[in-house]
Design a protein around this motif. Structure first.
Motif, short mmCIF file in Angstrom:
data_model
loop_
_atom_site.label_atom_id
_atom_site.label_comp_id
_atom_site.label_asym_id
_atom_site.label_seq_id
_atom_site.Cartn_x
_atom_site.Cartn_y
_atom_site.Cartn_z
N ILE A 41 -33.33 -40.10 29.01
CA ILE A 41 -33.38 -39.29 27.87
C ILE A 41 -33.20 -38.34 28.62
O ILE A 41 -33.51 -36.76 29.49
N ASP A 59 -28.22 -38.99 23.41
CA ASP A 59 -29.90 -39.44 23.08
C ASP A 59 -29.27 -39.83 21.94
O ASP A 59 -30.02 -41.48 21.36
N PHE A 80 -31.14 -44.61 21.36
CA PHE A 80 -31.94 -44.20 20.00
C PHE A 80 -31.64 -45.75 19.76
O PHE A 80 -32.17 -46.70 19.09
N PHE A 115 -40.23 -48.92 27.38
CA PHE A 115 -39.76 -47.21 27.23
C PHE A 115 -41.64 -46.80 27.45
O PHE A 115 -42.13 -47.05 26.91
N TYR A 150 -46.28 -46.56 30.41
CA TYR A 150 -44.61 -47.34 30.71
C TYR A 150 -45.23 -49.13 29.95
O TYR A 150 -46.15 -49.34 30.11
N HIS A 194 -46.31 -39.50 21.88
CA HIS A 194 -44.71 -39.89 22.95
C HIS A 194 -44.27 -39.43 21.91
O HIS A 194 -43.51 -40.86 20.90
N VAL A 197 -40.44 -40.14 22.60
CA VAL A 197 -39.58 -40.96 22.63
C VAL A 197 -40.05 -42.53 22.40
O VAL A 197 -39.79 -43.31 21.41
N ARG A 203 -39.55 -42.03 18.32
CA ARG A 203 -38.64 -42.36 17.85
C ARG A 203 -38.52 -43.15 18.10
O ARG A 203 -37.45 -44.06 16.01
N LEU A 204 -38.09 -44.01 18.83
CA LEU A 204 -37.81 -45.54 18.59
C LEU A 204 -38.63 -46.95 17.86
O LEU A 204 -37.69 -46.74 16.74
N LEU A 242 -35.60 -46.92 28.81
CA LEU A 242 -35.48 -45.73 28.22
C LEU A 242 -36.06 -44.84 29.49
O LEU A 242 -37.76 -45.23 29.75
N GLY A 247 -37.81 -41.45 30.48
CA GLY A 247 -38.26 -40.61 29.60
C GLY A 247 -38.94 -39.18 30.50
O GLY A 247 -40.39 -38.97 29.95
#
Ligand code: TXA
Ligand code: MG
Length: 347
Positions: free
Chosen positions: A8, A13, A17, A32, A38, A125, A127, A130-131, A170, A172
């Protein structure tokens, strides 16, 4: 399988995504970061994809997956909520709390191993958030480790366990807290903690006074037959090194380790104590003694490090069972296969 690895902030980005979300929607697996550890995610609405998750991790077939949502309000599409859930969501979501609820039919049986409940969590988090939001489907995700290994708190851990087994990782950076979320089940008039985490018993008591801790949390040997949370019965969080959990204060712990440790043994040590161990021991830092959050953040990485350094045994001081230390104790009692060593006091 060739695994795409994207860091990331290292390029595009938006594209990463988009790619990850497309992979998830088409039944593939993506790892992720979250604020706990994770995750290894797939679409929570796709039973076949969930089976792929179990295969990628070698996960026992009766241990259900947590369903991750982008907003707490989405929960009612997948599960039957109630006023106590709403209160918990208001106070702790997004964040490291997972709530077990009665499931709705939209969640396939493969995700919950045929059970009638589903565990729901809304990660904070950025990331992870957003995912999930870009996927437009909820994500079913266990921790992204091979079953039985400590949960991954860095992308390097994930790559070591999952490269070639998933479509994308991913990266991050470090997971923030370092231990998995608090898992609770709801009673008519209270809460039972099935797995302790960053949301502590004391914090939950701000919402309702009646907060019980399931006996399996501190005594995995008490877990037989059907259990409230199948994850309780597996030998989790275990490195190859034999974990010696020592019930002693700091000074007695240091004495004991210096007396009993031999070349090839390791010790998980507070930074300040590193100089006090005999040179033949492998010393692995777990951060400052003043901040238990350091130890939570470092524990799994330290257990993995003990294996990289080929420690035969690794000594760890037993945490208390108060606040966030209950989460540390819960992971360590499993890693030590329920054994606690009590040295004779020499001071
Ligand atoms: O922090 C976390 O919770 C991470 C990140 C990725 O979100 N996920 C995680 O998942 O730790 P996993 O699969 O490694 O652990 C899930 C735990 C297991 O102990 C499982 O038995 C329990 O939650 N669990 C899942 N669904 C359940 C259900 N329906 N009823 C009771 N326990 C459940
Ligand atoms: Mg796990």
């Amino acid at each position: 399988m060739k695994t795409k690895i994207y860091t990331i902030g290292s390029g595009d980005d938006d594209k990463a995504f988009r790619t990850a979300a497309k992979l998830i929607r088409s039944g593939k697996l993506v790892c992720f970061p979250t604020e706990t550890v994770y995750g290894l995610g797939c679409s929570a609405l796709d039973g076949e994809a969930a089976l792929r998750v179990f295969r990628a991790k070698n996960r026992p077939a009766d241990n259900p997956l947590i369903v991750h949502v982008a907003q707490p309000s989405e929960t009612e599409r997948f599960a039957f909520t109630n006023p106590l859930f709403e209160k918990l969501a208001e106070r702790f979501m997004p964040g490291p709390l997972t709530v077990v609820l009665k499931k709705k039919d939209i969640i396939p049986k493969e995700v919950v191993c045929g059970g009638d409940t589903v565990a729901v969590r809304c990660p904070s988090h950025p990331v992870a958030h957003r995912l999930i939001a870009e996927c437009t489907v909820p994500i079913a995700a266990p921790s992204a480790n091979l079953s039985g290994k400590p949960s991954p708190t860095t992308a390097a851990h994930v790559i070591s366990d999952m490269n070639g087994r998933v479509s994308m990782i991913l990266d991050g950076g470090d997971a923030t807290f370092g231990l998995e979320s608090t898992v609770v089940r709801l009673l008519d008039d209270g809460i039972v903690i099935l797995r302790p985490g960053a949301v502590t018993r004391e914090m939950l008591m701000e919402v309702t006074e009646n907060v019980k801790v399931d006996p399996g949390v501190t005594d995995p040997s008490s877990v037989h037959g059907p259990v409230a949370s199948p994850g309780m019965k597996y030998r989790h969080y275990a490195p190859e090194a034999k974990v010696i959990l020592v019930d002693a204060d700091r000074e007695n712990f240091r004495d004991y380790v210096n007396r009993c440790g031999v070349f090839g043994d390791g010790v998980l040590s507070f930074v300040e104590d590193l100089p006090f161990y005999r040179p033949c021991l492998t010393k692995i830092s777990i951060g400052r003694s003043s901040d238990k959050k350091d130890e939570c953040h470092e524990l799994f990485a330290a257990l993995r490090r003990a294996d990289e350094l080929k420690c035969a045994r690794v000594f760890v001081m037993k945490p208390s069972e108060k606040g966030v230390e209950l989460a540390l104790f819960n992971r360590l009692i499993r890693a030590s296969e329920c054994k606690i060593t009590t040295p004779e006091k020499t001071t």
